[in-house]
Scaffold this active site. Sequence first.
Site, PDB file in Angstrom:
ATOM      1  N   HIS A 158      13.256 -66.938 -19.977  1.00  0.00           N
ATOM      2  CA  HIS A 158      13.344 -65.310 -20.149  1.00  0.00           C
ATOM      3  C   HIS A 158      12.053 -65.065 -20.017  1.00  0.00           C
ATOM      4  O   HIS A 158      11.718 -63.741 -19.725  1.00  0.00           O
ATOM      5  CB  HIS A 158      13.852 -65.374 -21.565  1.00  0.00           C
ATOM      6  CG  HIS A 158      15.449 -65.771 -21.697  1.00  0.00           C
ATOM      7  ND1 HIS A 158      15.439 -66.843 -22.503  1.00  0.00           N
ATOM      8  CD2 HIS A 158      16.271 -65.433 -21.384  1.00  0.00           C
ATOM      9  CE1 HIS A 158      16.683 -67.200 -22.525  1.00  0.00           C
ATOM     10  NE2 HIS A 158      17.373 -66.168 -21.992  1.00  0.00           N
ATOM     11  N   LEU A 203      15.254 -66.965 -26.749  1.00  0.00           N
ATOM     12  CA  LEU A 203      14.214 -67.003 -25.582  1.00  0.00           C
ATOM     13  C   LEU A 203      13.549 -68.374 -25.487  1.00  0.00           C
ATOM     14  O   LEU A 203      12.969 -68.668 -26.166  1.00  0.00           O
ATOM     15  CB  LEU A 203      13.433 -65.700 -25.791  1.00  0.00           C
ATOM     16  CG  LEU A 203      14.146 -64.139 -26.031  1.00  0.00           C
ATOM     17  CD1 LEU A 203      13.298 -63.058 -25.918  1.00  0.00           C
ATOM     18  CD2 LEU A 203      15.066 -63.942 -24.784  1.00  0.00           C
ATOM     19  N   GLY A 206      17.807 -63.564 -13.582  1.00  0.00           N
ATOM     20  CA  GLY A 206      17.098 -65.133 -13.268  1.00  0.00           C
ATOM     21  C   GLY A 206      18.259 -65.773 -12.078  1.00  0.00           C
ATOM     22  O   GLY A 206      19.356 -65.579 -12.339  1.00  0.00           O
ATOM     23  N   MET A 261      20.643 -62.940 -23.902  1.00  0.00           N
ATOM     24  CA  MET A 261      21.506 -63.255 -25.070  1.00  0.00           C
ATOM     25  C   MET A 261      20.572 -63.666 -26.160  1.00  0.00           C
ATOM     26  O   MET A 261      21.080 -64.225 -27.274  1.00  0.00           O
ATOM     27  CB  MET A 261      22.415 -64.013 -24.841  1.00  0.00           C
ATOM     28  CG  MET A 261      23.517 -63.416 -23.903  1.00  0.00           C
ATOM     29  SD  MET A 261      25.306 -64.047 -24.067  1.00  0.00           S
ATOM     30  CE  MET A 261      25.040 -65.932 -23.432  1.00  0.00           C
ATOM     31  N   LYS A 308      18.704 -68.650 -12.118  1.00  0.00           N
ATOM     32  CA  LYS A 308      19.323 -69.714 -12.857  1.00  0.00           C
ATOM     33  C   LYS A 308      20.775 -69.495 -12.663  1.00  0.00           C
ATOM     34  O   LYS A 308      21.680 -70.440 -12.476  1.00  0.00           O
ATOM     35  CB  LYS A 308      18.614 -69.919 -14.192  1.00  0.00           C
ATOM     36  CG  LYS A 308      19.572 -70.494 -15.198  1.00  0.00           C
ATOM     37  CD  LYS A 308      19.488 -72.119 -15.177  1.00  0.00           C
ATOM     38  CE  LYS A 308      20.126 -72.869 -16.233  1.00  0.00           C
ATOM     39  NZ  LYS A 308      21.177 -72.222 -17.054  1.00  0.00           N
TER      40      LYS A 308
HETATM   41  P1  AMP Z   1      20.987 -65.558 -21.088  1.00  0.00           P
HETATM   42  O1  AMP Z   1      19.982 -65.202 -22.135  1.00  0.00           O
HETATM   43  O2  AMP Z   1      21.108 -67.133 -20.847  1.00  0.00           O
HETATM   44  O3  AMP Z   1      22.074 -64.807 -20.882  1.00  0.00           O
HETATM   45  O4  AMP Z   1      20.081 -65.208 -19.681  1.00  0.00           O
HETATM   46  C1  AMP Z   1      19.321 -63.998 -19.696  1.00  0.00           C
HETATM   47  C2  AMP Z   1      18.808 -64.124 -18.314  1.00  0.00           C
HETATM   48  O5  AMP Z   1      17.444 -64.903 -18.043  1.00  0.00           O
HETATM   49  C3  AMP Z   1      19.618 -64.095 -17.121  1.00  0.00           C
HETATM   50  O6  AMP Z   1      19.153 -63.313 -16.042  1.00  0.00           O
HETATM   51  C4  AMP Z   1      19.290 -65.387 -16.597  1.00  0.00           C
HETATM   52  O7  AMP Z   1      19.623 -66.025 -15.384  1.00  0.00           O
HETATM   53  C5  AMP Z   1      17.793 -65.730 -17.054  1.00  0.00           C
HETATM   54  N1  AMP Z   1      17.382 -67.064 -17.017  1.00  0.00           N
HETATM   55  C6  AMP Z   1      17.854 -68.084 -17.950  1.00  0.00           C
HETATM   56  N2  AMP Z   1      17.411 -69.233 -17.966  1.00  0.00           N
HETATM   57  C7  AMP Z   1      16.614 -69.179 -16.964  1.00  0.00           C
HETATM   58  C8  AMP Z   1      15.690 -70.000 -16.406  1.00  0.00           C
HETATM   59  N3  AMP Z   1      15.418 -71.296 -16.576  1.00  0.00           N
HETATM   60  N4  AMP Z   1      14.748 -69.582 -15.297  1.00  0.00           N
HETATM   61  C9  AMP Z   1      14.751 -68.157 -14.787  1.00  0.00           C
HETATM   62  N5  AMP Z   1      15.674 -67.125 -15.624  1.00  0.00           N
HETATM   63  C10 AMP Z   1      16.386 -67.596 -16.674  1.00  0.00           C
END
Ligand code: AMP
Length: 283
Positions: A37, A33, A147, A30, A149
């Site tokens: 990410h 970054l 992730g 989303m 996470k």
């Molecule tokens: P988001 O932009 O928050 O929707 O996350 C996009 C992707 O990045 C998802 O697959 C999350 O699980 C991954 N992600 C977000 N934060 C982390 C983190 N701290 N470590 C590893 N992956 C992450």
Amino acid sequence: MELIKTIAKMQRFSKDAARQGKIVGVVPTMGYLHDGHVSLIKQARKLADVVIVTIFVNPTQFGPNEDLDKYPRDFERDWMLCEQNGADAIFAPAPDEMYCPDSSTWVTEEKLSRGLCGKSRPVHFRGVTTVVAKLFNATLPDVAVFGQKDAQQAMIIKRMTRDLNFPVEIVVAPIVRETDGLAMSSRNKYLSTEERTRALTISASLRDAERTLKAEGGKALDGIAKKIIERITDADGKVDYVEILDAENLEQVSASTNTVLIAVAAFFGATRLIDNILIIWTE
Ligand code: AMP
């Protein structure tokens, strides 16, 4: 690096790559970054010849009182991070490119989505599975990196991919943390300095739980959740859930459990944070 805004152009880009025998990797995000990410982009770079990062703040995964309108954005910085880390294209569609105004089809996963975040965010995973299915259809990847996470999300996406026969390999990369332990998240930006310090109780209590579980085994299970709740509450956090589950199916830990997932969601101020830890189970 290319900026692609339409589904038709995205599909052409991926089909061209496939025609040249290239493996296409996608990292759905989303935006806003951070190094979490970036680790996914680097992982995709290792697994694929062509790496697409999708940046789309998906309205359907936000509930009515959630932070859709104020979700942080910084496209210029995102562009720079994608370029520096070897992405070949950013797919950044506008909401009306992704969703027709009279769109009426959803993808729902009906088992793993029920507990944990699904309880307090009832429409969230329906939005996630729907948008990820649509992003797969737009980017036509061979491999997609998510992730750990968002542990429950990763499991639901694996299940959806299997159940709907998407020809996509799902890879889950480890959680990236700040040096003090806080799991990186775009939402950390909402925390005041003081809230951020108190929020460290989440990762610290997970680390303690891991130590206790490894030292004491199954008899420690009941006490562990209580201790995590206590520690977060003492730091003025509001616990949404602390759950200790079988990491393969999100069911209760049992004799056949191989890996335990301890998952936490808690509010510090108005910000809802999630974190988790995986522990190999040797009982
Ligand atoms: P988001 O932009 O928050 O929707 O996350 C996009 C992707 O990045 C998802 O697959 C999350 O699980 C991954 N992600 C977000 N934060 C982390 C983190 N701290 N470590 C590893 N992956 C992450």
